[in-house]
Scaffold this motif. Structure first.
Motif, short mmCIF file in Angstrom:
data_model
loop_
_atom_site.label_atom_id
_atom_site.label_comp_id
_atom_site.label_asym_id
_atom_site.label_seq_id
_atom_site.Cartn_x
_atom_site.Cartn_y
_atom_site.Cartn_z
N PHE A 149 0.84 -1.19 0.00
CA PHE A 149 0.00 0.00 0.00
C PHE A 149 0.88 1.25 0.00
O PHE A 149 0.57 2.24 -0.67
CB PHE A 149 -0.96 -0.01 1.19
N GLY A 150 1.98 1.20 0.73
CA GLY A 150 2.93 2.32 0.73
C GLY A 150 3.51 2.58 -0.65
O GLY A 150 3.70 3.73 -1.04
N VAL A 151 3.78 1.51 -1.41
CA VAL A 151 4.27 1.67 -2.78
C VAL A 151 3.22 2.40 -3.62
O VAL A 151 3.54 3.32 -4.37
CB VAL A 151 4.64 0.31 -3.40
N LEU A 152 1.96 1.99 -3.48
CA LEU A 152 0.86 2.62 -4.23
C LEU A 152 0.78 4.11 -3.88
O LEU A 152 0.75 4.96 -4.77
CB LEU A 152 -0.46 1.93 -3.92
N ALA A 175 -5.27 -3.81 -16.17
CA ALA A 175 -5.42 -4.65 -14.98
C ALA A 175 -5.27 -3.83 -13.70
O ALA A 175 -6.04 -4.01 -12.74
CB ALA A 175 -4.39 -5.79 -15.01
N LEU A 176 -4.31 -2.92 -13.69
CA LEU A 176 -4.11 -2.05 -12.52
C LEU A 176 -5.34 -1.19 -12.28
O LEU A 176 -5.83 -1.09 -11.15
CB LEU A 176 -2.87 -1.17 -12.71
N VAL A 177 -5.85 -0.56 -13.32
CA VAL A 177 -7.02 0.31 -13.19
C VAL A 177 -8.23 -0.50 -12.74
O VAL A 177 -8.99 -0.06 -11.86
CB VAL A 177 -7.30 1.08 -14.50
N ALA A 178 -8.42 -1.70 -13.28
CA ALA A 178 -9.54 -2.55 -12.86
C ALA A 178 -9.43 -2.90 -11.38
O ALA A 178 -10.43 -2.84 -10.65
CB ALA A 178 -9.60 -3.81 -13.72
N ALA A 179 -8.23 -3.23 -10.94
CA ALA A 179 -8.03 -3.57 -9.52
C ALA A 179 -8.27 -2.34 -8.64
O ALA A 179 -8.92 -2.45 -7.58
CB ALA A 179 -6.61 -4.11 -9.31
N LEU A 180 -7.79 -1.18 -9.05
CA LEU A 180 -8.00 0.04 -8.26
C LEU A 180 -9.47 0.42 -8.21
O LEU A 180 -9.95 0.93 -7.19
CB LEU A 180 -7.15 1.19 -8.80
N ARG A 215 -15.19 -0.71 -3.17
CA ARG A 215 -15.33 -1.24 -1.81
C ARG A 215 -15.24 -0.12 -0.78
O ARG A 215 -16.01 -0.06 0.18
CB ARG A 215 -14.28 -2.30 -1.53
N ALA A 216 -14.30 0.80 -0.99
CA ALA A 216 -14.15 1.93 -0.06
C ALA A 216 -15.37 2.84 -0.08
O ALA A 216 -15.83 3.31 0.97
CB ALA A 216 -12.86 2.70 -0.39
N ARG A 217 -15.90 3.11 -1.28
CA ARG A 217 -17.10 3.94 -1.38
C ARG A 217 -18.28 3.30 -0.65
O ARG A 217 -19.04 3.99 0.02
CB ARG A 217 -17.46 4.19 -2.85
N LYS A 218 -18.42 2.00 -0.80
CA LYS A 218 -19.50 1.29 -0.09
C LYS A 218 -19.32 1.41 1.42
O LYS A 218 -20.29 1.63 2.15
CB LYS A 218 -19.55 -0.17 -0.51
N GLU A 219 -18.10 1.26 1.86
CA GLU A 219 -17.81 1.38 3.30
C GLU A 219 -18.15 2.78 3.81
O GLU A 219 -18.62 2.93 4.93
CB GLU A 219 -16.32 1.08 3.54
N LEU A 220 -17.92 3.77 2.97
CA LEU A 220 -18.21 5.15 3.34
C LEU A 220 -19.65 5.55 3.08
O LEU A 220 -20.02 6.71 3.24
CB LEU A 220 -17.27 6.11 2.59
N GLY A 221 -20.45 4.62 2.62
CA GLY A 221 -21.85 4.90 2.35
C GLY A 221 -22.04 5.76 1.11
O GLY A 221 -22.95 6.59 1.07
#
Length: 155
Positions: free
Chosen positions: A14-17, A135-140, A146-152
């Motif tokens: 994650f730090g690399v990202l 592939a990178l963009v699809a993964a991101l 997932r983050a948006r769902k977590e944040l409502g």
């Protein structure tokens, strides 16, 4: 439960990202300032103010750019002074201030997009094959969804 090695690997990856994104963003900001005379934040505002649209409110822009309302007001003030945007009251609610692009702002957006595309070509598209980038963009996007769902749905 993740092992200590898995935790360390996740944190390092994650730090690399974040590091890569931060460095490319700094390079882009320098290019905007050097070649367009605008800040990266100004570019982000120009992007969000769709030419021919109904304008965006200060609060929408502040939320999109993760700025305080005061910070957004100061940024828009500088952009109005530079002739890039115009600010005007909403026709439905006098308390709401809207902004949209001026013709000069539209020209600046076109110039800044060219500059940004060149920067991204060097640091995002250049080192990755089309397949790797897709592939990178699809993964991101999966991470973002997932983050948006977590944040409502916020942010």
């Amino acid at each position: 439960m993740t092992s200590a090695d898995e935790r360390e690997s996740l944190i390092r990856d994650f730090g690399v990202l974040l590091g890569a994104a931060s460095r490319v963003e700094r390079i882009a900001a320098r290019a905007f300032e050097r070649e367009c005379g605008i800040s990266h934040a100004m570019f982000e505002v120009l992007l969000r103010l769709d030419p021919g649209g109904d304008g965006s409110s200060m609060s929408e822009l502040a939320c999109d750019l993760i700025l305080t309302s005061g910070g957004m007001t100061r940024l828009i003030d500088r952009m109005v002074k530079a002739g890039l945007v115009r600010r005007y009251p909403s026709t439905t609610d006098r308390r709401i201030q809207l902004a949209d692009l001026t013709p000069r702002g539209q020209d600046m957006l076109a110039q800044a997009k060219r500059v940004h595309a060149e920067t991204l070509k060097r640091f995002f598209a250049g080192p990755l094959s089309d397949g790797d980038r897709e592939a990178l963009v699809a993964a991101l996007r999966q991470v973002d969804d997932r983050a948006r769902k977590e944040l409502g749905g916020l942010g």
